[in-house]
Design a protein around this motif. Structure first.
Motif, short mmCIF file in Angstrom:
data_model
loop_
_atom_site.label_atom_id
_atom_site.label_comp_id
_atom_site.label_asym_id
_atom_site.label_seq_id
_atom_site.Cartn_x
_atom_site.Cartn_y
_atom_site.Cartn_z
N GLU A 15 -35.92 16.93 -90.14
CA GLU A 15 -35.16 17.99 -89.47
C GLU A 15 -34.23 17.48 -88.38
N ARG A 16 -34.15 16.14 -88.21
CA ARG A 16 -33.27 15.62 -87.15
C ARG A 16 -32.96 14.16 -87.41
N TRP A 17 -31.84 13.71 -86.84
CA TRP A 17 -31.56 12.28 -86.78
C TRP A 17 -32.49 11.65 -85.76
N ILE A 18 -32.76 10.36 -85.89
CA ILE A 18 -33.73 9.71 -85.01
C ILE A 18 -33.06 8.62 -84.19
N SER A 19 -33.79 8.15 -83.17
CA SER A 19 -33.29 7.05 -82.35
C SER A 19 -34.19 5.83 -82.42
N SER A 20 -35.36 5.95 -83.09
CA SER A 20 -36.30 4.84 -83.20
C SER A 20 -37.29 5.11 -84.33
N ALA A 21 -37.84 4.05 -84.91
CA ALA A 21 -38.91 4.22 -85.91
C ALA A 21 -40.09 4.95 -85.29
N TYR A 22 -40.30 4.76 -84.00
CA TYR A 22 -41.41 5.42 -83.30
C TYR A 22 -41.34 6.94 -83.47
N ASP A 23 -40.13 7.49 -83.50
CA ASP A 23 -39.96 8.94 -83.63
C ASP A 23 -40.68 9.48 -84.86
N LEU A 24 -40.57 8.76 -85.98
CA LEU A 24 -41.13 9.24 -87.25
C LEU A 24 -42.65 9.14 -87.25
N PHE A 25 -43.20 8.03 -86.76
CA PHE A 25 -44.66 7.91 -86.70
C PHE A 25 -45.25 8.92 -85.73
N GLU A 26 -44.54 9.16 -84.63
CA GLU A 26 -45.03 10.15 -83.66
C GLU A 26 -45.01 11.55 -84.26
N GLU A 27 -43.96 11.89 -85.03
CA GLU A 27 -43.91 13.19 -85.72
C GLU A 27 -45.08 13.33 -86.69
N ASN A 28 -45.42 12.26 -87.38
CA ASN A 28 -46.54 12.32 -88.32
C ASN A 28 -47.81 12.80 -87.64
N LEU A 29 -48.07 12.26 -86.44
CA LEU A 29 -49.28 12.64 -85.70
C LEU A 29 -49.17 14.06 -85.16
N ARG A 30 -47.97 14.42 -84.71
CA ARG A 30 -47.80 15.72 -84.05
C ARG A 30 -47.87 16.88 -85.04
N TYR A 31 -47.36 16.67 -86.26
CA TYR A 31 -47.19 17.79 -87.18
C TYR A 31 -48.22 17.86 -88.30
N PHE A 32 -48.82 16.72 -88.69
CA PHE A 32 -49.58 16.71 -89.93
C PHE A 32 -51.04 16.34 -89.71
#
Length: 505
Positions: free
Chosen positions: A263-280
């Protein structure tokens, strides 16, 4: 860990402990990034292709155990269902004649696998969705006999709490239900890996997201499921619906699906791993003994096992991958957009187009993702899945005036993106002969408005017009596809229709 996988039972303390371990892993990843512990650029790419086992009649064969036993190579592995295999090609350095070398390796590997499959009256077919699959083929009893697949199925079914609903409205409409995730096995894909430094990760991932729709438009190869003609690339809606842990009420609340464009552009690989924990929520809360922060404190490299496992159950079309090679951690972008097939030449052409394009776009002074709303990239992906080579895309307008414009995918590719892909491949050091050959395949597909999906649909309709029933037409289309796939000429050259029967006498 092994006992837990076999048992398949998790209690409340397992889930809490796993969540705590995930947080420690995420902190460990953050420290690795801050300490610049990651591998330096090596221009490494990797390739995986999921395959179907098919009989001489064009129907699926549930024989992957027997076929793998005969192949006896670590390059080939099981996939979700018994009619699936996967071949993994060792990482290659981008440059020189790498694509020709890859094509030759694949031809050798697949020819060998096909010969071995022939010993049990089966053959290998590379296709996005096998047109002859029936609902009765995609049931839990046909899942591969591997503990992790059984466990994953059980956990997704438990999380959902009711039957899965498939509802895809395309040329025709398919509506049905499933008691397991087995329909996901119909989706056979190509996965393209690119190792990148942390500093380059966000640019490459954003570029890959921006061109996902274009990849599908030129590479669509999955128009049929359960006897219905649906979208040109029906894998994405099928994959999302067949792994959807959300009952209708959570869908209505806007809870994110596990198969996800983002749902968004990112600024770091960390963003995606953090989303995984936050949402799933965790599907497989299996804890490793390693404490990642203790390992880091001692100067070691943590495996981040829980983070890696959890990431593997969030099905992004462009997925971040954390790995360790020779004791050094690295990051990869895994591009999961493309269907398998139609031929090795087509697969390698799709790969060359992707690797060239993401490099060129990632290096632009005004990157495309600063000028294209993320929602437009997601809409492009959806349009390409529906309409394939005939899709229209929203893309940043050329010149100083800014804004976006709607354009035919084939025009966008031929006029703007193929020259960029060529420049990107030149930047990798790929020789002109490889660039001309494989990007030329993409150009010809655009010129003729022909890809695997358009060939399948046109040939199926010719078969219907010749008087075949739907099932017979799908089987004949599949058999003809297999013949042409093994001959190896790219799909834009394939004659539409079935060969004329040879007259007797």
């Amino acid at each position: 860990m092994g006992e837990k996988v076999v048992a398949g039972r998790f209690d409340l303390s397992d889930r809490q402990r796993y969540r705590d371990k995930l947080r420690r892993c995420l902190t460990g990843l953050e420290r690795l990034l801050a300490e610049q512990r990651f591998d330096r650029p090596q221009n490494l790419m990797g390739l995986e292709i999921e395959l179907n086992l098919v009989g001489a009649d064009g129907m699926p064969r549930m024989l992957n155990g027997e076929v793998l036993e005969r192949i006896a190579s670590r390059d080939f592995q099981t996939e979700l269902a018994m009619f699936n295999l996967e071949v993994n090609i060792a990482p290659h350095r981008l440059g020189g004649r790498v694509f020709d070398r890859l094509a030759e390796e694949l031809r050798t590997s697949l020819a060998y696998a096909d010969r071995k499959a022939g010993e049990v009256d089966a053959g290998i077919v590379m296709i996005g969705i096998l047109p002859t699959l029936d609902r009765d083929d995609l049931v839990s009893s046909n899942l591969s006999d591997v503990d992790r697949y059984t466990l994953l199925n059980d956990q997704i079914v438990a999380a959902r709490g009711e039957d899965f609903v498939l509802d895809i409205d395309g040329v025709e409409r398919l509506t049905c239900t499933s008691k397991s995730i087995a329909p996901e096995a119909a989706c056979t894909s190509v996965q393209l890996h690119l190792q990148v430094t942390p500093g380059r990760f966000a640019d490459v991932w954003n570029a890959a997201q921006a061109v996902a729709g274009v990849q599908i438009a030129v590479g669509a190869n999955s128009p049929f499921l359960f006897g219905r003609e649906l979208w040109c690339e029906s894998r994405p809606p099928l994959f999302q619906q067949s792994t959807d842990t959300r009952p209708p009420e959570l869908q209505a609340q806007g809870v994110r699906p596990r198969t996800w464009f983002g749902e968004r552009w990112i600024s770091s690989a960390y963003d995606l791993f953090e989303e995984n924990l936050r949402y799933f929520p965790a599907l497989l809360p299996i804890c490793d003994e390693e404490d990642p922060l203790e390992v880091l404190d001692q100067g070691g490299v943590p495996s981040l096992a829980e983070l890696v496992l959890h990431n593997g159950t969030v099905y992004r079309w462009n997925r971040p991958v954390y790995g360790i090679a020779d004791g050094v951690p690295h990051l990869r972008v895994e591009n999961r957009v493309l269907p398998a097939g139609p031929t090795i030449t087509d697969v390698i052409a799709n790969a060359a187009f992707y690797y060239g394009l993401v490099r060129a776009l990632a290096e632009e002074p005004r990157p495309v993702w600063t000028r294209l709303p993320f929602e437009a990239a997601a809409a492009n992906f959806d349009a390409a899945c529906r309409y394939g080579i005939d899709a229209r895309m929203v893309w940043p307008r050329r010149g100083r005036h800014g804004g976006t414009v709607e354009i035919d995918a084939v025009t966008l590719v031929r006029d703007e993106l193929l020259p960029l892909a060529d420049a990107g491949l030149a930047g990798w050091g790929v020789e002109p002969a490889d660039r001309e050959l494989y990007l030329g395949v993409i150009e010809e597909r655009c010129r003729r408005r022909a890809n695997g999906a358009s060939w399948q649909a046109a040939t199926f309709h010719r078969a219907l017009e010749a008087g075949l029933s739907r099932d017979a037409a799908l089987a004949a289309t599949t058999r003809r596809y297999g013949e042409l796939m093994h001959l190896g000429e790219p799909v834009h050259t394939w004659p539409v229709g079935l060969p004329e029967p040879v007259p007797l006498g």
